[in-house]
Write a protein that holds these residues in place. Structure first.
Motif, PDB file in Angstrom:
ATOM      1  N   HIS A 114       0.824  -1.214   0.000  1.00 61.53           N
ATOM      2  CA  HIS A 114       0.000   0.000   0.000  1.00 61.53           C
ATOM      3  C   HIS A 114       0.856   1.261   0.000  1.00 61.53           C
ATOM      4  N   LEU A 115       2.020   1.188   0.665  1.00 56.85           N
ATOM      5  CA  LEU A 115       2.934   2.336   0.622  1.00 56.85           C
ATOM      6  C   LEU A 115       3.451   2.523  -0.800  1.00 56.85           C
ATOM      7  N   ALA A 116       3.726   1.397  -1.489  1.00 61.68           N
ATOM      8  CA  ALA A 116       4.222   1.493  -2.865  1.00 61.68           C
ATOM      9  C   ALA A 116       3.143   2.109  -3.763  1.00 61.68           C
ATOM     10  N   ALA A 119       3.098   5.719  -3.201  1.00 57.30           N
ATOM     11  CA  ALA A 119       4.258   6.388  -3.794  1.00 57.30           C
ATOM     12  C   ALA A 119       4.034   6.585  -5.296  1.00 57.30           C
ATOM     13  N   ALA A 120       3.352   5.597  -5.921  1.00 53.79           N
ATOM     14  CA  ALA A 120       3.124   5.702  -7.360  1.00 53.79           C
ATOM     15  C   ALA A 120       2.086   6.781  -7.683  1.00 53.79           C
ATOM     16  N   ARG A 330      -4.548   8.521   3.872  1.00 55.95           N
ATOM     17  CA  ARG A 330      -4.709   7.782   2.607  1.00 55.95           C
ATOM     18  C   ARG A 330      -4.236   6.342   2.766  1.00 55.95           C
ATOM     19  N   LEU A 331      -3.211   6.150   3.600  1.00 55.69           N
ATOM     20  CA  LEU A 331      -2.731   4.781   3.837  1.00 55.69           C
ATOM     21  C   LEU A 331      -3.815   3.963   4.560  1.00 55.69           C
ATOM     22  N   VAL A 332      -4.420   4.564   5.573  1.00 60.98           N
ATOM     23  CA  VAL A 332      -5.481   3.845   6.302  1.00 60.98           C
ATOM     24  C   VAL A 332      -6.665   3.566   5.369  1.00 60.98           C
ATOM     25  N   LEU A 333      -6.997   4.546   4.537  1.00 57.86           N
ATOM     26  CA  LEU A 333      -8.097   4.343   3.587  1.00 57.86           C
ATOM     27  C   LEU A 333      -7.794   3.157   2.664  1.00 57.86           C
ATOM     28  N   ALA A 334      -6.541   3.067   2.225  1.00 59.24           N
ATOM     29  CA  ALA A 334      -6.160   1.960   1.333  1.00 59.24           C
ATOM     30  C   ALA A 334      -6.279   0.625   2.066  1.00 59.24           C
TER      31      ALA A 334
END
Ligand SMILES: Cc1ncc(COP(=O)(O)O)c(C=O)c1O
Length: 446
Positions: A114-116, A119-120, A330-334
């Motif tokens: 999810h971090l990747a 980043a994209a 956004r990370l938590v949403l993902a």
């Protein structure tokens, strides 16, 4: 005073800083007696007036109390965050550490993919003028809370559950006000309450949550806020049942003078249904943290509540830290939007339940009734915490002494089950049984 703690300093500022540091590290425990002014002055080679000034400063800040012939003592709950962990002896080398109350790292969803993806696609850049709660995150959070029967309310985001609780207490209460907290209850909350200069009133807990008579007594004693852990209560594992929720809602109905705070920190990890109290009082807040299911380092919780309460928290955040980073949001949403992550969390919850129930069953075979309806901890009453913790340490298991979590509740130890394997259960239960029922020393019975 602790025989091991050496007071030092040649000025009032140094002496008071040394005492404060002793309180913080736990070397000077609540109630510890300090030497008489003249004795300490002679010891340190300073004038009695210097020591008197140091004591006076600490009395004014509420760290010390001087009570006639009892002399000067550390207040029972000094308003500095004593490091409660100082009360927890470090595990011996090679010992299994079951004292930490942390989820098993191996069962947390991996963040890498999810971090990747973030980043994209970094999305639009966010600055001071357009930051705040991401509408997409708010929408998903509302749907998840709605599915659990939490009433709709205003919503904001905080840096974790404890951050939310701090902001709520800070916005509604003043130093000296009383807060009703579970007893036994989460050590970090007890520390926070002390650090805010608030007075904790312990509410006894059983497997179904805070006991109604205890909450009524706390209200009668003037509590201005009540903090309830919905599920996976720390340290006992209790979870608010449907019946208890109904009785508490009836007791709290319509109260305008009490801030009700609910902490649903286990959230998606809990295998018992949520029975919220939210909305029973005019001022209320419900917090759901992502720490336990998705990882403590995410530092994010959703807070919903009545309009005034949420506006105070959000407004105070705006003039201070500003907002919780939208990168984190956004990370938590993902994570929340990924069915594979849901499945990992579901499996983690199941695995914790197996370990917890396995330990409770193994203890029952030794005739011991321990507690742990939900979550990652088991609470085992013992006659003497110090000897139980020491006996377990000698047997290779580090557990947390109940003193970290208790106000007036009976002695116990807390065992975190998150890292246990199936073949640990029998030897651990045997060691716990030995610690809870120590063999009397040989010789004449007393
Ligand atoms: C009762 C309780 N609330 C909240 C938390 C975690 O909160 P946070 O979201 O601040 O990490 C814990 C963690 O152990 C807890 O035991």
């Amino acid at each position: 005073m602790s025989a091991r703690y050496q007071l030092s300093g040649t000025t009032a500022v140094e002496i008071s800083a040394g005492i404060e540091s002793g309180i913080r590290t736990g070397a000077l425990s609540p109630g510890a007696a300090l030497p008489p002014v003249r004795a300490l002055a002679a010891d340190l080679g300073v004038s009695p007036a210097t020591v008197a000034r140091a004591y006076q400063e600490l009395r004014q800040r509420g760290l010390l109390v001087t009570a006639g012939r009892l002399g000067t003592r550390v207040r029972p709950r000094p308003p500095v965050a004593a490091r409660r962990s100082a009360l927890r002896p470090p595990p011996l080398p090679g010992a299994r550490d079951l004292s930490r109350g942390e989820p098993d790292r191996r069962l947390l969803p991996p963040l890498g993919p999810h971090l990747a993806a973030l980043a994209a696609d970094t999305g639009p850049s966010v600055s001071y003028s357009d930051a705040g709660v991401l509408p997409e995150l708010a929408e998903v959070a509302r749907a998840r809370l709605d599915a659990d029967g939490v009433p709709a309310g205003e919503l904001t985001i905080t840096g974790g559950a404890l951050d939310g609780i701090e902001r709520l207490l800070g916005a509604h209460l003043r130093p000296g006000d009383a807060v009703a907290v579970e007893d036994p209850g989460w050590a970090n909350l007890l520390d926070l309450v002390a650090a805010l200069g608030l007075r904790p009133i312990g509410v006894p807990v059983d497997d179904e949550g805070p006991m109604v008579a205890g909450v009524a007594a706390a209200l009668a004693a003037g509590a201005r806020a009540l903090v309830v852990t919905s599920r996976a209560q720390n340290p006992t594992g209790s979870a608010v049942s449907a019946e208890r929720a109904e009785a508490l809602r009836a007791l709290l109905a319509g109260r305008r003078d009490l801030l009700l705070i609910e902490d649903d920190h286990a959230a998606e990890l809990a295998r018992v249904p949520l029975h919220p109290l939210a909305g029973a009082t005019a001022s209320w807040a419900f917090l759901r943290s992502v720490s336990k299911p998705f990882g403590p380092d995410l530092r994010l919780a959703v807070l919903v509540g009545d309009e005034t309460t949420v506006a105070r928290v959000a407004g105070r955040t705006r003039v201070g830290a500003g907002w919780v980073s939208t990168v984190l949001q956004r990370l938590v949403l993902a994570l929340w939007s990924d069915p594979a992550v849901d499945e990992l969390v579901r499996r983690a919850a199941q695995s914790y339940e197996q370990r917890r129930d396995g330990l409770l069953t193994a203890l029952a075979e030794h005739g011991l009734r321990a507690h742990g309806r939900s979550g990652i901890n088991v609470w085992l009453p013992v006659p003497d915490e110090t000897s139980a913790v020491t006996a377990l340490r000698d047997a290779g298991w580090a557990v947390a002494p109940g003193a970290l979590y208790r106000i007036a509740a009976a002695p116990a130890v807390r065992v975190t089950v998150s890292s246990l394997h199936a073949d640990d259960l029998a030897p651990l239960a045997a060691a716990l049984a030995h610690a809870a029922n120590p063999t009397p020393p040989p010789g004449f019975p007393t």
